[in-house]
Design a protein around this motif. Structure first.
Motif, short mmCIF file in Angstrom:
data_model
loop_
_atom_site.label_atom_id
_atom_site.label_comp_id
_atom_site.label_asym_id
_atom_site.label_seq_id
_atom_site.Cartn_x
_atom_site.Cartn_y
_atom_site.Cartn_z
N THR A 1 9.30 18.43 51.14
CA THR A 1 10.14 17.75 50.15
C THR A 1 11.00 16.70 50.84
O THR A 1 11.38 16.85 52.00
N SER A 2 11.28 15.66 50.12
CA SER A 2 12.11 14.58 50.64
C SER A 2 12.81 13.91 49.47
O SER A 2 12.27 13.85 48.37
N LYS A 3 14.02 13.41 49.72
CA LYS A 3 14.70 12.67 48.66
C LYS A 3 14.32 11.20 48.67
O LYS A 3 14.84 10.42 47.89
N TYR A 4 13.38 10.82 49.56
CA TYR A 4 12.90 9.45 49.65
C TYR A 4 11.39 9.41 49.46
O TYR A 4 10.69 10.38 49.75
N LEU A 5 10.87 8.28 48.97
CA LEU A 5 9.43 8.13 48.75
C LEU A 5 8.68 8.31 50.06
O LEU A 5 9.11 7.84 51.11
N LYS A 6 7.53 8.98 49.95
CA LYS A 6 6.64 9.14 51.09
C LYS A 6 5.20 8.92 50.60
O LYS A 6 4.97 8.80 49.40
N ILE A 7 4.27 8.87 51.52
CA ILE A 7 2.88 8.57 51.19
C ILE A 7 2.35 9.46 50.06
O ILE A 7 1.70 8.98 49.14
N ALA A 8 2.64 10.75 50.12
CA ALA A 8 2.10 11.69 49.13
C ALA A 8 2.61 11.42 47.72
O ALA A 8 2.01 11.86 46.74
N ASP A 9 3.71 10.66 47.58
CA ASP A 9 4.29 10.37 46.27
C ASP A 9 3.62 9.19 45.56
O ASP A 9 3.85 8.98 44.38
N ILE A 10 2.82 8.43 46.28
CA ILE A 10 2.32 7.15 45.77
C ILE A 10 0.86 7.24 45.34
O ILE A 10 -0.01 7.56 46.15
N PRO A 11 0.59 6.96 44.05
CA PRO A 11 -0.81 6.80 43.63
C PRO A 11 -1.25 5.43 44.12
O PRO A 11 -0.72 4.41 43.70
N ASP A 12 -2.14 5.37 45.04
CA ASP A 12 -2.41 4.16 45.81
C ASP A 12 -3.42 3.26 45.12
O ASP A 12 -4.49 3.73 44.76
N PRO A 13 -3.20 1.97 45.01
CA PRO A 13 -1.92 1.25 45.03
C PRO A 13 -1.25 1.32 43.65
O PRO A 13 -1.90 1.67 42.66
N VAL A 14 0.01 0.94 43.61
CA VAL A 14 0.74 0.98 42.34
C VAL A 14 1.65 -0.24 42.24
O VAL A 14 2.25 -0.66 43.22
N ILE A 15 1.71 -0.80 41.04
CA ILE A 15 2.63 -1.92 40.79
C ILE A 15 4.00 -1.32 40.49
O ILE A 15 4.12 -0.42 39.66
N VAL A 16 5.02 -1.80 41.20
CA VAL A 16 6.38 -1.30 41.03
C VAL A 16 7.32 -2.45 40.70
O VAL A 16 7.06 -3.61 41.06
N THR A 17 8.41 -2.11 40.01
CA THR A 17 9.43 -3.09 39.63
C THR A 17 10.73 -2.74 40.33
O THR A 17 11.20 -1.60 40.23
N VAL A 18 11.31 -3.70 41.03
CA VAL A 18 12.53 -3.46 41.81
C VAL A 18 13.72 -3.25 40.87
O VAL A 18 14.00 -4.07 40.00
N ALA A 19 14.41 -2.12 41.07
CA ALA A 19 15.63 -1.82 40.33
C ALA A 19 16.86 -2.23 41.13
O ALA A 19 17.89 -2.58 40.56
N GLY A 20 16.74 -2.20 42.47
CA GLY A 20 17.87 -2.58 43.31
C GLY A 20 17.68 -2.15 44.75
O GLY A 20 16.74 -1.43 45.09
N VAL A 21 18.59 -2.60 45.60
CA VAL A 21 18.58 -2.28 47.02
C VAL A 21 19.99 -1.84 47.39
O VAL A 21 20.97 -2.46 46.97
N LYS A 22 20.09 -0.75 48.17
CA LYS A 22 21.40 -0.28 48.61
C LYS A 22 21.26 0.48 49.91
O LYS A 22 20.16 0.85 50.32
N GLN A 23 22.39 0.73 50.57
CA GLN A 23 22.38 1.54 51.78
C GLN A 23 22.49 3.01 51.42
O GLN A 23 23.22 3.38 50.49
N VAL A 24 21.75 3.84 52.16
CA VAL A 24 21.77 5.29 51.96
C VAL A 24 21.94 5.98 53.31
O VAL A 24 21.58 5.44 54.35
N ASN A 25 22.51 7.17 53.27
CA ASN A 25 22.68 7.97 54.47
C ASN A 25 21.45 8.85 54.64
O ASN A 25 21.23 9.75 53.84
N VAL A 26 20.66 8.60 55.68
CA VAL A 26 19.42 9.35 55.88
C VAL A 26 19.59 10.50 56.87
O VAL A 26 18.62 11.21 57.18
N ALA A 27 20.79 10.71 57.37
CA ALA A 27 21.04 11.78 58.35
C ALA A 27 20.93 13.15 57.69
O ALA A 27 21.16 13.30 56.49
N LYS A 28 20.59 14.15 58.49
CA LYS A 28 20.60 15.53 58.00
C LYS A 28 22.02 15.90 57.65
O LYS A 28 22.98 15.29 58.10
N ASP A 29 22.19 16.93 56.81
CA ASP A 29 23.49 17.31 56.29
C ASP A 29 24.55 17.56 57.37
O ASP A 29 25.71 17.24 57.18
N ASP A 30 24.16 18.11 58.51
CA ASP A 30 25.13 18.46 59.55
C ASP A 30 25.25 17.41 60.65
O ASP A 30 25.88 17.65 61.68
#
Length: 105
Positions: free
Chosen positions: A9-38
């Protein structure tokens, strides 16, 4: 039985999440914290698509490809524009060919 890539599981898109290829529409861009909780915060840029609940963390290659495909270096101009998201088996990370997500127009 699920593929092992679907079990992680991941809170970010990964290869297994994508029906290849797929047309996507950009909703936005922002900074996220990718570090583990601790761990200390590790901020990365991520792009959100209307078609998926999870954002995609951007590496420098994908940032530059998106800018070229979407016709602007200003991410505010990307909102509402479409691109094709696909899996590329030749993407390398840490000296290993691991596959990854890429964009094209």
């Amino acid at each position: 039985m699920p593929n092992i890539n679907q079990m992680a599981t991941s809170k970010y898109l990964k290869i297994a999440d994508i029906p290849d290829p797929v047309i996507v529409t950009v909703a936005g861009v922002k900074q996220v914290n990718v570090a583990k909780d601790d761990a200390e915060p590790e901020m990365k840029w991520a792009i959100k698509f209307h078609e998926f609940d999870k954002p995609m963390v951007l590496n420098s290659t994908n940032i530059h490809i998106a800018a070229k495909v979407l016709g602007s270096d200003d991410t505010d101009d990307w909102k509402g524009k479409e691109l094709i998201l696909y899996t590329d088996p030749t993407v390398s990370f840490g000296g290993q060919v691991v596959g990854g997500l890429r964009f094209r127009g």
